[in-house]
Design a protein around this motif. Structure first.
Motif, short mmCIF file in Angstrom:
data_model
loop_
_atom_site.label_atom_id
_atom_site.label_comp_id
_atom_site.label_asym_id
_atom_site.label_seq_id
_atom_site.Cartn_x
_atom_site.Cartn_y
_atom_site.Cartn_z
N GLN A 1 0.90 -1.21 -0.10
CA GLN A 1 -0.22 0.07 -0.04
C GLN A 1 0.95 1.13 -0.07
O GLN A 1 0.26 2.45 0.12
CB GLN A 1 -0.95 0.01 1.32
CG GLN A 1 -1.70 -1.20 1.37
CD GLN A 1 -2.89 -1.45 0.33
OE1 GLN A 1 -3.68 -0.44 0.29
NE2 GLN A 1 -2.78 -2.46 -0.32
N ASN B 1 2.28 3.30 -1.94
CA ASN B 1 2.14 4.39 -2.92
C ASN B 1 0.60 4.96 -2.82
O ASN B 1 0.29 5.80 -3.80
CB ASN B 1 2.46 3.80 -4.40
CG ASN B 1 3.84 3.62 -4.40
OD1 ASN B 1 4.77 4.64 -3.94
ND2 ASN B 1 4.13 2.57 -5.24
N LEU B 2 -0.19 4.41 -1.93
CA LEU B 2 -1.62 4.91 -1.78
C LEU B 2 -1.83 5.91 -0.70
O LEU B 2 -1.11 5.93 0.09
CB LEU B 2 -2.59 3.78 -1.74
CG LEU B 2 -2.65 2.41 -2.48
CD1 LEU B 2 -3.39 1.37 -2.20
CD2 LEU B 2 -2.68 2.99 -4.05
N ASN B 3 -2.91 6.52 -0.90
CA ASN B 3 -3.19 7.72 0.11
C ASN B 3 -3.89 7.02 1.25
O ASN B 3 -4.23 5.82 1.41
CB ASN B 3 -3.92 8.93 -0.39
CG ASN B 3 -5.25 8.20 -1.00
OD1 ASN B 3 -6.06 7.72 -0.30
ND2 ASN B 3 -5.84 8.76 -2.15
N PRO B 4 -3.93 7.76 2.50
CA PRO B 4 -4.39 7.10 3.67
C PRO B 4 -5.83 6.45 3.58
O PRO B 4 -6.02 5.40 4.19
CB PRO B 4 -4.08 8.09 4.50
CG PRO B 4 -3.18 8.99 4.14
CD PRO B 4 -3.23 9.17 2.55
N ASP B 5 -6.65 7.18 2.89
CA ASP B 5 -7.97 6.81 2.69
C ASP B 5 -8.02 5.62 2.15
O ASP B 5 -9.03 4.78 2.22
CB ASP B 5 -8.77 7.95 2.13
CG ASP B 5 -9.09 9.14 2.91
OD1 ASP B 5 -8.94 9.21 4.20
OD2 ASP B 5 -9.54 10.02 2.42
N GLU B 6 -7.25 5.42 0.92
CA GLU B 6 -7.22 4.18 0.30
C GLU B 6 -6.86 2.86 0.85
O GLU B 6 -7.24 1.75 1.06
CB GLU B 6 -6.47 4.51 -1.28
CG GLU B 6 -6.99 5.22 -2.09
CD GLU B 6 -6.08 5.50 -3.28
OE1 GLU B 6 -6.68 5.76 -4.66
OE2 GLU B 6 -4.99 5.68 -3.14
N ASN C 1 6.59 5.33 6.20
CA ASN C 1 5.41 5.75 5.82
C ASN C 1 4.60 6.08 6.83
O ASN C 1 3.21 5.44 6.93
CB ASN C 1 4.78 4.81 4.69
CG ASN C 1 3.41 5.62 4.06
OD1 ASN C 1 3.39 6.84 4.23
ND2 ASN C 1 2.59 4.77 3.52
N ILE D 1 1.52 6.93 9.09
CA ILE D 1 0.15 7.58 8.81
C ILE D 1 -0.41 7.25 10.47
O ILE D 1 -0.41 6.19 10.65
CB ILE D 1 -0.43 6.54 7.98
CG1 ILE D 1 0.14 6.99 6.47
CG2 ILE D 1 -2.09 6.88 7.65
CD1 ILE D 1 -0.39 6.16 5.48
#
Length: 385
Positions: free
Chosen positions: A123, A125-130, A239, A241
């Motif tokens: 994950q 390269n994905l944003n937190p919501d994704e 990363n 988050i």
């Protein structure tokens, strides 16, 4: 607005009667997060029922446009527990059939997830919501597999059926609030997970137990532990988050009572918390004192429990909320030891300074029975302005 009301079946008794829990759903006009609030998981801890009732009365005056997302309310969430009685006392902390604590039975995804680090890597390269959406879908997929075993002809113990029904209501929530009280007589405080201290301020309570260790079996832990594990894994991979997922236990005063002051704190704190999260738009909230509110965080391992060192009757016990210094007499045991001697009075000193946070209801004690708990620390730390 009026809530949507739904019934959830819990158990069929030998008599043929069925027990249900009831869910009250306030659905806003604007899509957004989900908050789940329940009370009375332990049978004698009823203050949260009054909190939820008052919240429902208040929110019936709120328009749907003032709510973002969904707020689900589940009072008396454990009908078996609330109906347990022993003479004049309400009990219901343990399931009478197998002795399990009702708040130590819940399903924790992290205990069966062996691939959190691999998932975190996938994950990156994905944003937190994704990431949150993908992870939540995995959790729910594994959770709903439990239904296959529940529906099998061999069946499962009742606590496994019950936890499935209750957790199915809450596992997709962003914010979970589980309302409890002391089994005995206790202060008002909350349990807070590390990294969520800033959010804890919104409840406007003076004390919070900082969760340093947890096994995931309690309701708040089972919902939160997998997310904390993912945050840790992501941080280790560079990363960091923090997901918009939080889980809380509110301890609102004394068991077998709906103390008005404790109830009022619960109502104010929950409304303020949801307003801070942008779910409620009501006049005066968030309260202006929120940003400056100071919470006294007590690490869980700094709670000292005292047990009777001999059998006897408790007398001259210091009251709830008393600040004590090391060596102060906390209580006396009047002991009739039946050795042919006169009764003796045993003074019990404080092992360390702190604040009396919880005291037992019964004034007679066998050796080893619970008497009281102290939040340990210098007394200046516990001064409330």
């Amino acid at each position: 607005m009026l809530p949507i009301i739904e019934r959830v079946p819990i158990v069929q008794l030998a008599s043929g009667d069925r027990l249900f829990i009831q869910v009250y759903k306030f659905i806003g006009d604007n899509p957004g997060p989900k908050a789940y609030i329940q009370s009375n998981l332990h049978g004698a801890e009823i203050a949260g029922n009054a909190v939820i009732h008052q919240l429902m009365e208040l929110w019936q005056q709120v328009d749907a446009s003032q709510i973002t997302g969904e707020i689900w309310l589940v009072p008396v969430c454990n009908p078996l527990g609330i109906n347990r009685r022993s003479q004049h006392f309400s009990s219901g902390r343990y399931h009478s059939y197998d002795g399990k604590d009702w708040n130590r039975i819940f399903w924790d995804y992290e205990k069966e997830a062996t691939d959190i680090n691999q998932f975190a890597s996938s994950q990156i390269n994905l944003n937190p919501d994704e990431i949150a959406t993908n992870y939540r879908n995995i959790i729910l997929k594994h959770f709903h597999k439990l239904q296959e075993e529940i529906n099998a002809a061999s069946g499962v113990p009742f606590v496994e059926q019950y936890r499935y029904q209750l957790q199915s209501l809450s596992l997709d929530a962003n914010y979970v609030i589980d309302c409890h009280s002391s089994t005995n007589q206790g202060l008002d405080y909350l349990y807070c997970f590390s990294s969520r201290e800033e959010s804890a301020k919104a409840f406007l309570l003076d004390y919070a137990i900082l969760m340093t260790e947890y096994d995931g079996d309690a309701f708040d832990e089972a919902g939160m532990k997998p997310w904390l594990a993912l945050e840790k894994s992501l941080a280790q991979q560079g990363n960091p988050i923090q997901f918009e997922v939080e889980s809380w236990t509110l301890e609102l005063g004394t068991g077998m009572q709906m103390n008005p002051q404790s109830v009022a704190k619960g109502v104010r704190g929950i409304q303020n918390y949801l307003a801070t999260k942008g779910m409620l738009e009501i006049p005066g909230f968030p309260l202006p004192e929120t940003d400056l509110h100071s919470v006294n965080f007590i690490p869980k391992d700094r709670i000292r429990k005292y047990y009777a060192t001999a059998g006897g009757m408790i007398q001259n016990r210091l009251p709830l909320g008393t600040l004590v210094k090391k060596g102060d007499c906390l209580y006396q045991l009047l002991s009739f030891d039946k050795t042919g001697e006169l009764p003796q009075i045993i003074d019990i000193p404080a092992v360390e300074s702190g604040l009396i946070a919880d005291i037992c209801t019964n004034y007679s004690a066998n050796q080893g029975d619970y008497i009281l708990s102290i939040f340990q620390g210098e007394t200046d730390k516990f001064m409330i302005n």
